[in-house]
Design an enzyme around this catalytic site. Sequence first.
Site, short mmCIF file in Angstrom:
data_model
loop_
_atom_site.label_atom_id
_atom_site.label_comp_id
_atom_site.label_asym_id
_atom_site.label_seq_id
_atom_site.Cartn_x
_atom_site.Cartn_y
_atom_site.Cartn_z
N ARG A 51 0.81 -1.23 0.00
CA ARG A 51 0.00 0.00 0.00
C ARG A 51 0.84 1.26 0.00
NH1 ARG A 51 -1.30 2.69 4.11
NH2 ARG A 51 -1.72 0.98 5.54
N TYR A 105 -10.78 15.79 -19.52
CA TYR A 105 -11.34 14.44 -19.43
C TYR A 105 -12.56 14.50 -18.50
CZ TYR A 105 -11.98 9.76 -17.58
OH TYR A 105 -12.54 8.59 -17.15
N ASP A 177 -1.94 17.19 -17.26
CA ASP A 177 -2.26 15.80 -17.56
C ASP A 177 -1.66 15.51 -18.93
OD1 ASP A 177 -3.43 13.44 -18.49
OD2 ASP A 177 -5.32 13.79 -17.44
N LYS A 202 -3.42 4.08 -20.43
CA LYS A 202 -3.46 4.40 -21.87
C LYS A 202 -2.13 4.09 -22.54
CE LYS A 202 -7.27 6.29 -20.26
NZ LYS A 202 -8.46 5.54 -20.07
N1 PLP Z 1 -6.71 11.62 -17.96
C1 PLP Z 1 -7.14 11.44 -19.21
C2 PLP Z 1 -6.73 12.41 -20.27
C3 PLP Z 1 -7.96 10.35 -19.52
O1 PLP Z 1 -8.41 10.20 -20.78
C4 PLP Z 1 -8.34 9.45 -18.49
C5 PLP Z 1 -9.21 8.29 -18.76
O2 PLP Z 1 -9.75 8.14 -19.82
C6 PLP Z 1 -7.87 9.68 -17.19
C7 PLP Z 1 -7.06 10.76 -16.96
C8 PLP Z 1 -8.26 8.78 -16.04
O3 PLP Z 1 -7.50 7.61 -16.07
P1 PLP Z 1 -7.95 6.21 -15.43
O4 PLP Z 1 -9.09 5.69 -16.23
O5 PLP Z 1 -6.70 5.39 -15.54
O6 PLP Z 1 -8.31 6.47 -14.02
#
Ligand code: PLP
Length: 385
Positions: A51, A105, A177, A202
Amino acid sequence: MGKSWSHLETKLIHAGEPEKPIEGAVSMPVFQSSTFVYTGAGSYHDLKYIRLNNTPNHVLLHRKLAALENAEAALVTASGMAAISVVFLALLSPGDHFLAQDCLYGGTHGLLTKELAGLGISFDFFDGNISESWKTLLRPETRMIYVETMTNPLLGVADLKAVADFAKAHGIISVIDNTFASPVNFRPSEWGFDLSLHSCTKYLNGHSDIVAGAVIGRAELIEKITHTLNHLGGSLDPHACFLLDRGLKTLAVRMRYQNESALKIARFLEAHPKIEMVNYPGLASHPAHERARDLFDGFSGMLSFELAGDVETAERFLEGIQIPFVAPSLGGVESLITRPATTSHAGMTPEERDALGISETLIRFSVGLEATDDLIADFEQALKG
Ligand code: PLP
C-alpha cells in the site's frame, strides 16, 4: 541503478531496472508480497508494504518514469484518477483556489465539479484556446493551475509554455495531464511544469489490460503527494507494476507508429466529403498547429471528428466500422472508437458539453497498431453506409 542514458528508447528498456539481474532474470520478477521483513525503517512511510507503493516493482517504475520525463521523481498510483485526485488532495486545503482548463477528461471534470467544491476548495475554469485567459482569474488564494497537454476529446492545445511561466511568476503549482501526448511527444518538466500526470492505463501501458496512474515531477512535491497517497491507499498492485513496465518498453515504437498513422488518417478524413471537421494538432488546419509543432515531438494517436448528419448518422457509422472496437479508453494496440457524449464525457450535462463544443455527434478515435491502410479502408466502407 545509477546509470543514465540520454535517449528515451534506452531509458524505456533500462532506466530503473536492477543493475545486476536478479537471479540472472533479464525481466524484473514480480515481488508479489504484501509485506517485507522489518529492517529498522525510520518512519511509517519507509515500511516496505504494497500500500505504500514502495516494493521493488514500484521503485523500478518510479525511477523509470522520472527518467523518461527528465524529472526529479515519480509515483505510481492505482489509476489515472487516483493520480489526479491525490494531487489535489495533497496540495490544496479548504479556502484554496485553483485554475483549471475548461475542456478536460470527463472524470477530471466530475472530480472538480462534484467533489472538490464540497471540501471548501474553489476553482475557475479558463478557456485554453484564448491566450492568457487565466491571467485575470488569479486570486491571492490561488495555489495551482491545471491543464491537459491535448484536451480530451477536442485535442485543443493551450499555450503550455505561457501556463508554466505564469505559474512560476506567481509562485503557484503548475500541473499538466500528459496522458494524450506521452513522454515520447512531450516532457512537461522540460517546459517548467511542476507536475505531470498520466493515466498509465493508456499509452504508457499500451495494451488495454491494466488500470494505473502516475505523478511525475519535483521531488519535494512527490514526497508530499506520496505521504497523502499512503493514507488514502491508492496503491498499484505489483503484478500491474510488472505489466506497466513491460508495456513501457515498447512505448517509443508504438507511439511513433501511432503518431504517423493518426496523421495519415486525419488527412484522409479531412479530405472526405462526408466529414465536416477533424480535430488533430498535426493538421495544418488545426488552430494551434504552429504552437503544437513548437511544443511536441509528435502529435499522438488521438483525433476526433464530426460527420455530416445527426446522432443516428454517427451511430450508423459506428455500427458499420469493423476494425476498431467501439469502446471508451485509448492508447492501446487496438484501435478504439467512441462517441464521448455517451462514454468519457457522459458525466457532464448536455449543456456543459455544448458550452465546450463537445457535440452529441462528435466521434473520438484512438489509433491502434493495425495497418493504416486497413483502417482507412474500413473508414471508407463505413462512411458509404
Ligand atoms: N486523464 C485522461 C486524459 C484520460 O483520458 C483518463 C481516462 O480516460 C484519465 C485521466 C483517467 O484515467 P484512469 O481511467 O486510468 O483512471
